[in-house]
Scaffold this motif. Structure first.
Motif, PDB file in Angstrom:
ATOM      1  N   SER A  12      -2.962 -11.245   4.679  1.00 13.10           N
ATOM      2  CA  SER A  12      -4.178 -10.623   5.213  1.00 13.10           C
ATOM      3  C   SER A  12      -4.448 -11.096   6.634  1.00 13.10           C
ATOM      4  CB  SER A  12      -5.374 -10.949   4.318  1.00 13.10           C
ATOM      5  OG  SER A  12      -5.156 -10.482   3.002  1.00 13.10           O
ATOM      6  N   GLU A  49      -0.387  -4.209  -9.731  1.00  4.23           N
ATOM      7  CA  GLU A  49      -1.390  -5.180  -9.292  1.00  4.23           C
ATOM      8  C   GLU A  49      -1.064  -6.581  -9.810  1.00  4.23           C
ATOM      9  OE1 GLU A  49      -3.789  -4.812  -7.055  1.00  4.23           O
ATOM     10  OE2 GLU A  49      -2.850  -2.853  -6.811  1.00  4.23           O
ATOM     11  N   THR A  59     -10.048  -6.024   1.130  1.00  6.28           N
ATOM     12  CA  THR A  59     -11.069  -6.215   0.095  1.00  6.28           C
ATOM     13  C   THR A  59     -11.941  -7.402   0.496  1.00  6.28           C
ATOM     14  OG1 THR A  59      -9.692  -7.742  -1.182  1.00  6.28           O
ATOM     15  CG2 THR A  59      -9.426  -5.381  -1.632  1.00  6.28           C
ATOM     16  N   PRO A  60     -13.130  -7.548  -0.099  1.00  8.91           N
ATOM     17  CA  PRO A  60     -13.970  -8.718   0.221  1.00  8.91           C
ATOM     18  C   PRO A  60     -13.256 -10.045  -0.018  1.00  8.91           C
ATOM     19  CG  PRO A  60     -15.246  -7.081  -0.982  1.00  8.91           C
ATOM     20  CD  PRO A  60     -13.830  -6.599  -0.987  1.00  8.91           C
ATOM     21  N   GLU A  61     -12.441 -10.123  -1.069  1.00 10.17           N
ATOM     22  CA  GLU A  61     -11.701 -11.356  -1.342  1.00 10.17           C
ATOM     23  C   GLU A  61     -10.682 -11.627  -0.239  1.00 10.17           C
ATOM     24  OE1 GLU A  61     -12.132  -8.910  -3.462  1.00 10.17           O
ATOM     25  OE2 GLU A  61     -13.550  -9.832  -4.869  1.00 10.17           O
ATOM     26  N   GLN A  62     -10.032 -10.566   0.255  1.00 15.41           N
ATOM     27  CA  GLN A  62      -9.043 -10.750   1.307  1.00 15.41           C
ATOM     28  C   GLN A  62      -9.700 -11.153   2.627  1.00 15.41           C
ATOM     29  OE1 GLN A  62      -7.082  -6.935   1.138  1.00 15.41           O
ATOM     30  NE2 GLN A  62      -5.631  -7.599  -0.444  1.00 15.41           N
ATOM     31  N   GLU A  63     -10.906 -10.658   2.897  1.00 13.80           N
ATOM     32  CA  GLU A  63     -11.626 -11.095   4.100  1.00 13.80           C
ATOM     33  C   GLU A  63     -11.911 -12.592   4.032  1.00 13.80           C
ATOM     34  OE1 GLU A  63     -14.831  -8.956   5.848  1.00 13.80           O
ATOM     35  OE2 GLU A  63     -14.278  -7.074   4.877  1.00 13.80           O
ATOM     36  N   TYR A 113      -9.780  -2.226   5.876  1.00 18.95           N
ATOM     37  CA  TYR A 113      -8.751  -2.000   4.862  1.00 18.95           C
ATOM     38  C   TYR A 113      -8.596  -3.192   3.918  1.00 18.95           C
ATOM     39  CZ  TYR A 113      -7.404   1.975   7.736  1.00 18.95           C
ATOM     40  OH  TYR A 113      -7.414   3.156   8.443  1.00 18.95           O
ATOM     41  N   GLU A 122       0.833  -1.202   0.000  1.00 18.16           N
ATOM     42  CA  GLU A 122       0.000   0.000   0.000  1.00 18.16           C
ATOM     43  C   GLU A 122       0.868   1.253   0.000  1.00 18.16           C
ATOM     44  OE1 GLU A 122      -3.314   2.055  -0.479  1.00 18.16           O
ATOM     45  OE2 GLU A 122      -3.190  -0.144  -0.443  1.00 18.16           O
TER      46      GLU A 122
END
Length: 768
Positions: free
Chosen positions: A577, A565, A603-607, A601, A540
């Motif tokens: 994560s 990316e 993303t939904p995929e990282q959660e 902080y 980041e």
């Protein structure tokens, strides 16, 4: 005992308030000032040893702190004779104006000694000018043989020699005149002998050493040879000058057989036992595997012919590392072979308890091997080194960004033209010499990388060469001689237009700035060796810096973001994560005053990655329990007292940057204060200690060449393994992760002269 430690920590740290981070500009200024101070101290220490200017004995660099922040704000020079303070911008001028010109009341020029050898013959003769030099004053002394010798008695009149050396006090009177007889020759011979003694004094006899002193000295000498790991040739033990040195200091000669035989075996067994004891005491560990990459970007071990040295190190929960073994390879290595080597290393340490190894970090090689081991052992987290990921970005820029391709192609055209066109090169060297004056003792041609631009080091060196020579290049294309070349060569016209173009220099500055940005981040990662929880913030931080770069150089963000990316996804691991969420260091304070994990902080995929990874690291029966504990952690977080204690920062004494006071506190909090999270706590303490980079024991080139010459010699390879083990153990104990070549390069860069070193330090500081 754990409860007592927890209570003590809470009582001690409850009074600590979080220290806000210093502003970025303050950190940069402090870093520059510290760099300037270190440069001055390096010069002074060399001078005190007799390898620099005399005045450094009286001038001492001092750091002046900022009364508000406590960070250094300036560097001054203090005169040790009168306590006066001066600017550190030009020590030589300060010495001339303050010391030599008599401004300092306590300095006398007589304190600077003058050796006898500095007195010229004319000065000596002028001290006692002869009288009566006429031939009439000569008198002859005849002998029975008829031979005669004439002496000029007055010309041998002596001045009192005791003013030069007390040893000459044997002369009875300063008014002594020699008569020319035999007694005169004796006095002259005595004078000559004493002068010879002064010019080549004999060292006093060395006192006899006891047996214990001799043994201790030889042991230290042998350990130095082993830990040098090839920098010191074993055959140098037999060098006559080295043997003479040992004799001079009272030590017996050492045989090569002794150094490479019994002493090596004894030292190896001692170090091996120490390492195994440390690993045995650890509850779990991580394997660090460095050296799989072939020669090229980021490789420390590639050799001509494909020989490589793969080092396997064990990272322990207390933050220390111990060396395990080295594996020699020749040529390309398959992913299956890498997998077998890693698994054999794990089983040799754990025996039948493979769960003790909770992960592997390796340089980016055969990711398939890491994935296979992770899939076969669900409790393991295997990641690639962050240094490799960031460094590979520069290669990505070269391949995918039009700006990079354009700049590199243009710079190659300029470099090749100036390197090959004799008349233009001579003109360029003339202006380059005028520009740099005494900064360069030798002027080189431009360094040009290979056609595929895979060699990032050469590519960046070429950009730096052209950027540093911008003024000289612009003067060349304005020279009359260049116009003559343009009339005959159309390439000269194109190159001249390019050099005169502001767009060329703007684009070159942009590319150079972006490469420098990434390289500085790589250097910071190598120095700080972050843990796995730091991975997401690092990327980041890179994105933020790149956005600022795009604004500064008016470059579209889209293409650059795609490149970053793409590289991020190649290096990303779900453990990044999970560690980020579980590390108390990154908890944030919400409106209710709670310190909660930073799920916002992600993303939904990282959660989803967090849930999947945490359930994978426990058994199937425990999966639903650990998810419930994760939900509780998300809603309740950590007690503010402990959160503030973990996040407490203080300035680094060297760089001045704010750093966490106790890096181990993130893991210790889970072991002591968060015991209600039984399963999640077990996952957290194992995740949070994982290293995201390789500590990397770096062998030197001379040693690797020596290893390669051993061929199929079993004895030679056995000795090589033992020497590597001893050297690596010593380096890891000292937390020394650099190679001897790196240190020598830095040393020679600082040995080009006092003014050159100071100028470099000051220029670096002013550019921050």
């Amino acid at each position: 005992m754990a409860t007592t430690a927890t209570t003590s920590t809470a009582q001690t740290l409850a009074t600590i308030e979080p220290n806000p981070s210093s502003a970025s500009t303050d950190d940069q200024t402090a870093k520059a000032i510290n760099k300037r101070y270190e440069g001055l101290m390096t010069v002074r220490s060399k001078a005190i040893k007799g390898k620099g200017a005399w005045y450094w004995v009286h001038l001492e660099p001092m750091l002046v702190p900022n009364s508000e922040t406590g960070l250094p704000k300036a560097v001054k020079l203090r005169c040790s004779l009168c306590e006066a303070m001066f600017s550190a911008s030009n020590p030589s001028r300060t010495a001339s104006e303050h010391l030599k010109r008599g401004t300092c009341p306590n300095f006398s020029s007589s304190v600077i000694p003058k050796p006898i050898s500095s007195i010229s013959p004319s000065q000596i003769s002028s001290l006692g000018s002869p009288s009566g030099s006429n031939h009439s004053n000569h008198r002859k002394r005849s002998s029975g043989s008829g031979g005669g010798v004439s002496y000029n008695a007055n010309s041998l009149e002596l001045v009192d020699p005791t003013q030069f050396c007390p040893e000459f006090s044997y002369i009875a009177s300063p008014h002594l005149r020699l008569s020319g007889g035999k007694e005169d020759l004796g006095a002259l011979e005595m004078l000559e002998n004493n002068v010879k003694k002064l010019k080549s004094p004999k060292a006093p006899p060395c006192p006899a050493l006891s047996k214990s002193q001799v043994d201790s000295a030889i042991n230290l000498l042998a350990e130095w040879v082993y830990e040098s790991c090839g920098s010191v040739s074993l055959s140098s033990i037999e060098n006559p000058k080295f043997k003479a040195f040992l004799n001079q200091v009272g030590l017996p000669a050492i045989s090569l057989r002794e150094i490479a035989g019994a002493r090596l075996d004894t030292k190896f067994e001692q170090v091996k036992n120490e390492s195994e004891a440390k690993i045995k005491d650890a509850m779990f560990f991580q394997i660090a595997s460095d050296g799989w990459k072939t020669k090229g970007l980021g490789s420390s071990y590639g050799l001509v012919g494909g020989e490589k040295l793969v080092n396997l190190t064990v990272n322990l929960p207390n933050g220390s590392s111990v060396f395990r073994k080295a594996v020699f390879t020749n040529g390309p290595v398959s992913s299956k072979y890498a997998e077998e080597v890693l698994w054999e290393t794990i089983t040799s340490i754990c025996g039948g308890v493979a769960r003790q190894c909770v992960g592997i970090v390796a340089d980016k090689f055969k990711a398939k091997a890491l994935r296979n081991l992770e899939n076969q052992n669900h409790w393991m987290v295997n990641i690639s080194c962050q240094v490799q990921g960031f460094t590979s970005l520069i290669k990505d820029f070269n391949k995918e960004l039009t700006l990079f391709k354009t700049v590199i192609e243009n710079c190659v055209r300029v470099a090749n033209f100036f390197n090959t066109k004799l008349q233009v090169r001579n003109s360029f060297l003339k202006y380059q010499l005028q520009q740099h004056e005494h900064e360069y003792t030798e002027l080189r041609m431009f360094r040009v990388p290979s056609n595929d631009f895979e060699n990032i080091v050469s590519m960046y060196a070429m950009l730096e060469d052209i950027w540093d020579s911008a003024h000289a290049l612009q003067l060349v294309v304005l020279d009359e001689s260049y116009k003559v070349v343009c009339a005959e060569d159309p390439v000269a016209v194109e190159v001249g237009e390019m050099i005169r173009s502001a767009e060329f220099w703007h684009e070159l500055e942009a590319v150079r700035s972006l490469v420098k940005l990434v390289k500085e981040m790589v250097m910071e990662i190598e120095a700080e060796r972050p843990l796995i929880g730091r991975c997401l913030p690092l990327w980041e931080d890179l994105r933020r810096k790149v956005k600022d770069w795009c604004v500064q150089f008016n470059v579209p963000e889209g293409p650059l973001e795609k490149v970053i990316e793409k590289r991020f996804k190649k290096n990303y691991h779900p453990a990044w994560s999970a560690a980020f969420i579980l590390d108390p260091l990154y908890l944030f304070k919400d409106t209710s005053g709670k310190y909660l994990p930073p799920f916002k902080y992600l993303t939904p995929e990282q959660e989803k990655d967090v849930d999947k990874l945490i359930t994978r690291l426990v058994s199937r029966e425990e999966a639903h329990i650990v998810l419930m504990e994760l939900m509780k952690w998300r809603s309740e977080g950590l007690d503010p007292t402990y959160a503030q204690a973990v996040q407490f920062k203080r300035p680094d004494p060297i760089t001045g940057k704010m750093k966490v006071a106790n890096p181990q506190s993130s893991r210790l909090v889970w072991e002591t204060s968060l015991r209600e999270f039984k399963l999640l706590g077990k996952v957290a303490v194992r995740l949070l200690f994982l290293h995201a980079t390789l500590c990397g024991f770096k062998s030197n080139w001379s040693f690797l060449r020596w290893v390669c010459t051993q061929g199929n010699s079993r004895v030679g390879m056995d000795r090589a393994q033992k020497m590597i083990f001893i050297a690596a153990h010593a380096k890891l104990e000292r937390r020394d992760f650099s190679s001897e070549e790196d240190k020598d390069t830095e040393l020679f860069a600082m040995s080009n002269g006092e003014d050159d070193l100071l100028n470099k330090v000051f220029m670096d500081a002013s550019s921050v």
